[in-house]
Design a protein around this motif. Structure first.
Motif, PDB file in Angstrom:
ATOM      1  N   GLY A  17       0.795  -1.163  -0.189  1.00  9.15           N
ATOM      2  CA  GLY A  17       0.115   0.104  -0.049  1.00  9.15           C
ATOM      3  C   GLY A  17       0.938   1.317   0.166  1.00  9.15           C
ATOM      4  N   PHE A  18       0.283   2.399  -0.535  1.00 11.77           N
ATOM      5  CA  PHE A  18       1.070   3.630  -0.334  1.00 11.77           C
ATOM      6  C   PHE A  18       1.434   4.127   0.892  1.00 11.77           C
ATOM      7  CE2 PHE A  18      -0.408   3.025  -4.613  1.00 11.77           C
ATOM      8  CZ  PHE A  18      -0.157   4.212  -5.497  1.00 11.77           C
ATOM      9  N   GLN A  19       0.532   4.137   1.911  1.00 12.19           N
ATOM     10  CA  GLN A  19       0.563   4.712   3.147  1.00 12.19           C
ATOM     11  C   GLN A  19       1.892   3.958   3.974  1.00 12.19           C
ATOM     12  OE1 GLN A  19      -2.819   5.257   5.664  1.00 12.19           O
ATOM     13  NE2 GLN A  19      -1.732   6.196   7.133  1.00 12.19           N
ATOM     14  N   LYS A  20       1.825   2.583   3.814  1.00 11.64           N
ATOM     15  CA  LYS A  20       3.040   2.024   4.411  1.00 11.64           C
ATOM     16  C   LYS A  20       4.289   2.190   3.840  1.00 11.64           C
ATOM     17  CE  LYS A  20       4.541  -1.622   7.019  1.00 11.64           C
ATOM     18  NZ  LYS A  20       6.126  -1.388   6.964  1.00 11.64           N
ATOM     19  N   ALA A  21       4.202   2.232   2.207  1.00 10.79           N
ATOM     20  CA  ALA A  21       5.369   2.645   1.638  1.00 10.79           C
ATOM     21  C   ALA A  21       5.933   3.796   2.088  1.00 10.79           C
ATOM     22  CB  ALA A  21       5.088   2.497   0.125  1.00 10.79           C
ATOM     23  N   ALA A  22       5.189   4.716   2.147  1.00 15.11           N
ATOM     24  CA  ALA A  22       5.202   6.180   2.560  1.00 15.11           C
ATOM     25  C   ALA A  22       6.183   6.218   4.032  1.00 15.11           C
ATOM     26  CB  ALA A  22       4.449   7.101   2.731  1.00 15.11           C
ATOM     27  N   ALA A  23       5.751   5.477   4.882  1.00 14.44           N
ATOM     28  CA  ALA A  23       6.361   5.356   6.151  1.00 14.44           C
ATOM     29  C   ALA A  23       7.730   4.619   5.930  1.00 14.44           C
ATOM     30  CB  ALA A  23       5.389   4.528   7.444  1.00 14.44           C
ATOM     31  N   ASP A  24       7.883   3.661   5.143  1.00 14.04           N
ATOM     32  CA  ASP A  24       9.016   2.954   4.895  1.00 14.04           C
ATOM     33  C   ASP A  24      10.197   3.768   4.337  1.00 14.04           C
ATOM     34  OD1 ASP A  24       7.868   0.630   6.105  1.00 14.04           O
ATOM     35  OD2 ASP A  24       7.617  -0.296   4.084  1.00 14.04           O
TER      36      ASP A  24
END
Length: 115
Positions: A17-24
């Motif tokens: 997902g985009f949100q988890k990737a952004a955090a990573d």
């Protein structure tokens, strides 16, 4: 092709997902969305199907994924090839019977693991 966008594509794929990737990646979700949109525009295809539960690869996204990973590996190899200390020392010796040649042979014999 922007390697940062390719790196983001792989991160979204791995995170699901985009949100988890952004955090990573330590960036905003908006930055991730913009990078993916730019990559999709450059390729002329949709890479993800967006859903409330996350992002799923399209057929084109699945086809692109192994190439994206290889691009990132190639970029890492290219960077590593020019990092200080990554290349062996080269000493040109014209005559094989000089003191320099003897010293280099002795050093190499004593330290065979050093390139």
């Amino acid at each position: 092709m922007d390697l940062q966008a390719v790196r983001t594509f792989v991160a979204v794929t791995e995170a699901g997902g985009f949100q988890k990737a952004a955090a990573d990646l330590s960036v905003t979700q908006q930055a991730v969305s913009k990078r993916i949109a730019a990559l999709e525009a450059a390729l002329g295809v949709r890479l993800f199907t967006r859903a409330p539960r996350g992002a799923e690869l399209t057929i084109d996204g699945r086809a692109f994924l192994p190439h994206a990973r290889e691009l990132l590996r190639a970029a890492e190899r290219a960077s590593a090839s020019v990092r200080p200390g990554s290349r062996p020392l080269r000493v040109d010796v014209i005559a094989s019977r000089t003191a320099q040649s003897s010293l280099m042979r002795a050093f190499h014999g004593a330290h065979p693991g050093i390139a």
